[in-house]
Design an enzyme around this catalytic site. Structure first.
Site, mmCIF file in Angstrom:
data_model
loop_
_atom_site.group_PDB
_atom_site.id
_atom_site.type_symbol
_atom_site.label_atom_id
_atom_site.label_comp_id
_atom_site.label_asym_id
_atom_site.label_seq_id
_atom_site.Cartn_x
_atom_site.Cartn_y
_atom_site.Cartn_z
ATOM 1 N N MET A 127 4.009 -8.153 3.949
ATOM 2 C CA MET A 127 3.351 -8.422 2.951
ATOM 3 C C MET A 127 1.840 -8.902 3.150
ATOM 4 O O MET A 127 1.514 -9.788 3.825
ATOM 5 C CB MET A 127 4.138 -9.494 2.296
ATOM 6 C CG MET A 127 5.447 -9.108 1.718
ATOM 7 S SD MET A 127 6.215 -10.724 0.984
ATOM 8 C CE MET A 127 6.606 -11.604 2.257
ATOM 9 N N CYS B 285 3.962 1.774 0.947
ATOM 10 C CA CYS B 285 2.860 0.996 -0.114
ATOM 11 C C CYS B 285 2.481 1.925 -1.357
ATOM 12 O O CYS B 285 1.918 3.142 -1.300
ATOM 13 C CB CYS B 285 1.483 0.763 0.539
ATOM 14 S SG CYS B 285 0.309 -0.332 -0.427
ATOM 15 N N ASN C 178 15.863 -2.902 2.767
ATOM 16 C CA ASN C 178 15.091 -3.938 2.144
ATOM 17 C C ASN C 178 14.822 -3.559 0.607
ATOM 18 O O ASN C 178 14.847 -2.731 0.310
ATOM 19 C CB ASN C 178 13.582 -3.607 2.939
ATOM 20 C CG ASN C 178 12.370 -4.312 2.062
ATOM 21 O OD1 ASN C 178 11.623 -3.628 1.522
ATOM 22 N ND2 ASN C 178 12.534 -5.708 1.895
ATOM 23 N N ASP D 23 15.010 -6.608 -2.920
ATOM 24 C CA ASP D 23 15.844 -7.702 -3.630
ATOM 25 C C ASP D 23 16.819 -8.485 -2.966
ATOM 26 O O ASP D 23 17.938 -8.749 -3.402
ATOM 27 C CB ASP D 23 16.603 -6.668 -4.922
ATOM 28 C CG ASP D 23 15.725 -6.217 -5.839
ATOM 29 O OD1 ASP D 23 14.368 -6.721 -5.856
ATOM 30 O OD2 ASP D 23 15.916 -5.381 -6.453
HETATM 31 C C1 LIG Z 1 2.253 -9.088 -1.735
HETATM 32 C C2 LIG Z 1 2.992 -7.999 -1.228
HETATM 33 C C3 LIG Z 1 2.188 -7.405 -0.315
HETATM 34 C C4 LIG Z 1 3.015 -6.165 0.520
HETATM 35 N N1 LIG Z 1 2.437 -5.747 1.455
HETATM 36 C C5 LIG Z 1 3.075 -4.699 2.337
HETATM 37 C C6 LIG Z 1 2.484 -4.337 3.504
HETATM 38 O O1 LIG Z 1 1.428 -4.722 3.866
HETATM 39 N N2 LIG Z 1 3.179 -3.203 4.355
HETATM 40 C C7 LIG Z 1 4.565 -2.878 3.682
HETATM 41 O O2 LIG Z 1 5.172 -1.997 4.185
HETATM 42 N N3 LIG Z 1 4.869 -3.445 2.657
HETATM 43 C C8 LIG Z 1 4.514 -4.242 1.877
HETATM 44 N N4 LIG Z 1 5.071 -4.893 0.934
HETATM 45 C C9 LIG Z 1 6.260 -4.480 0.495
HETATM 46 C C10 LIG Z 1 7.272 -5.392 1.223
HETATM 47 O O3 LIG Z 1 7.345 -5.377 2.562
HETATM 48 C C11 LIG Z 1 8.841 -5.017 0.622
HETATM 49 O O4 LIG Z 1 9.054 -3.799 0.862
HETATM 50 C C12 LIG Z 1 9.006 -5.350 -0.811
HETATM 51 O O5 LIG Z 1 8.298 -6.682 -1.185
HETATM 52 C C13 LIG Z 1 10.347 -5.475 -1.308
HETATM 53 O O6 LIG Z 1 11.151 -6.360 -0.521
HETATM 54 P P1 LIG Z 1 11.528 -7.865 -1.373
HETATM 55 O O7 LIG Z 1 12.537 -7.308 -2.704
HETATM 56 O O8 LIG Z 1 12.287 -8.492 -0.307
HETATM 57 O O9 LIG Z 1 9.917 -8.377 -1.840
HETATM 58 C C14 LIG Z 1 4.358 -6.014 0.178
HETATM 59 C C15 LIG Z 1 4.844 -6.468 -0.925
HETATM 60 C C16 LIG Z 1 4.449 -7.736 -1.705
HETATM 61 C C17 LIG Z 1 5.212 -8.338 -2.844
#
Ligand SMILES: Cc1cc2nc3c(=O)[nH]c(=O)nc-3n(C[C@H](O)[C@H](O)[C@H](O)COP(=O)(O)O)c2cc1C
Length: 317
Positions: free
Chosen positions: A8, A95, A195, A197
């Site tokens: 993130m 992204c 990955n 939720d």
């Molecule tokens: C604030 C934020 C920054 C993120 N930055 C990246 C990143 O730099 N690279 C990436 O592959 N995914 C990034 N993501 C996506 C997360 O890795 C992940 O795929 C997404 O949040 C879904 O997972 P979750 O539901 O557990 O949050 C980002 C997500 C958030 C919310």
């Protein structure tokens, strides 16, 4: 079950990652790093120094790059793999941010499978480390192509995939499609990390059941809650889990702050901490006005006083 911290940007720096490792995280990834930016930045540029910093106490860490130019990607993968800091080079193909997809990087690569495969092929050839891919399930509902995409990038040499079960169009809304992740897992022979939720033990168990994956990655669920790794691990091992008490949360938040300030200095460290502090107090009683005060705090002493008030009175001043 392997548990990973999803990358993130602006969040998964060395301080936050170390906390997650302490709580049972098995693998983490840096924030995304622009391949072109990294290659052209002066060696002492602070942004990259911070993005690539890794504590010795951390567990296995992949470095994530983004870009759309195969030559930049190949050169960045080669150079980063030589640093001796990382266990893999991960390529961001998920992204959704406009400034990233505008440059045909991130999830825009899901619309151009030949280019995505070319990038992977070149990175695999140039990197001393395994190359992995983080992807979504497609660009939009009408163009879900996760299976074809996954086959192409693994044929090109990617040794593992992490699939966020949403389209680019969904950004972070709607519900992650774990069934589609299951289809990807069945279609390729490399390990697939599911990955999207995973917020608690119940959603982790359900995600593992539906996807059949032996590896899960959590992102937003770990914000202000690095204990999530411990909770999920306990559930998979059939052990009881007790949520942290508020004093424990407070102690961890302050430690997080102290380490951040020791690393980045008080001004930048406190700015970085604002979002984390807001997440740490989420769910506590009487935090509405406290959040505003935490956002205005300029020192950790101030934060400590605000949190102590909440701890002792159970409400804001
Ligand atoms: C604030 C934020 C920054 C993120 N930055 C990246 C990143 O730099 N690279 C990436 O592959 N995914 C990034 N993501 C996506 C997360 O890795 C992940 O795929 C997404 O949040 C879904 O997972 P979750 O539901 O557990 O949050 C980002 C997500 C958030 C919310």
């Amino acid at each position: 079950m392997q548990l990973a911290l999803a990358p993130m940007a602006g969040i998964t720096d060395q301080v936050f990652r170390s906390l997650c490792f302490e709580m049972g995280c098995d693998l983490a990834t840096t924030e995304m790093v622009s391949a072109q930016g990294y290659l052209t930045a002066p060696a002492d540029r602070n942004a990259y120094r911070f993005l690539l910093a890794r504590k010795e106490t951390e567990g296995p860490l992949a470095v994530q790059i983004f870009g759309s130019d195969p030559v930049h990607m190949e050169n960045a993968a080669a150079r980063l793999s030589e640093l001796g800091l990382f266990c893999a080079v991960d390529i961001n193909m998920g992204c959704p941010a406009q400034k990233v997809v505008g440059g045909q990087s991130g999830s825009a690569l899901m619309k151009d499978i030949p280019l995505a495969a070319e990038i992977v092929r070149r990175c695999v050839k140039a990197s001393l480390l395994p190359v992995t891919v983080k992807m979504r399930i497609g660009w939009d509902e009408e163009s879900i192509n996760a299976v074809d995409f996954a086959r192409a990038v693994t044929d090109a040499g990617a040794t593992a995939l992490c699939v966020h079960g949403r389209t680019r169009k969904q950004q972070y809304s709607g519900k992650a499609n774990w069934e589609e992740i299951a289809r990807v897992r069945q279609a390729v022979s490399v390990p697939v990390t599911a990955n999207g939720d995973i917020w608690d033990a119940a959603s982790a168990l359900e995600c593992a059941r539906i996807t059949g994956c032996h590896s899960l990655a959590v992102g937003r669920g770990a914000l202000g809650n690095p204990w999530l790794f411990r909770e999920i691990k306990a559930a998979f091992e059939g052990k009881p889990y007790e949520k942290p008490s508020f004093p424990e949360i407070m102690e961890t938040a302050l430690r997080h702050g102290r380490e951040m300030i020791a690393w980045k200095g008080e001004k930048s460290g406190m700015l970085e901490m604002r979002k984390h502090l807001g997440w740490y107090v989420t769910g506590q009683r009487g935090v509405a006005r406290l959040r505003t005060k935490l956002n205005l705090a300029t020192s950790l002493d101030e934060v400590e006083k605000l949190l102590s008030t909440l701890l002792h009175t159970g409400a804001e001043e």
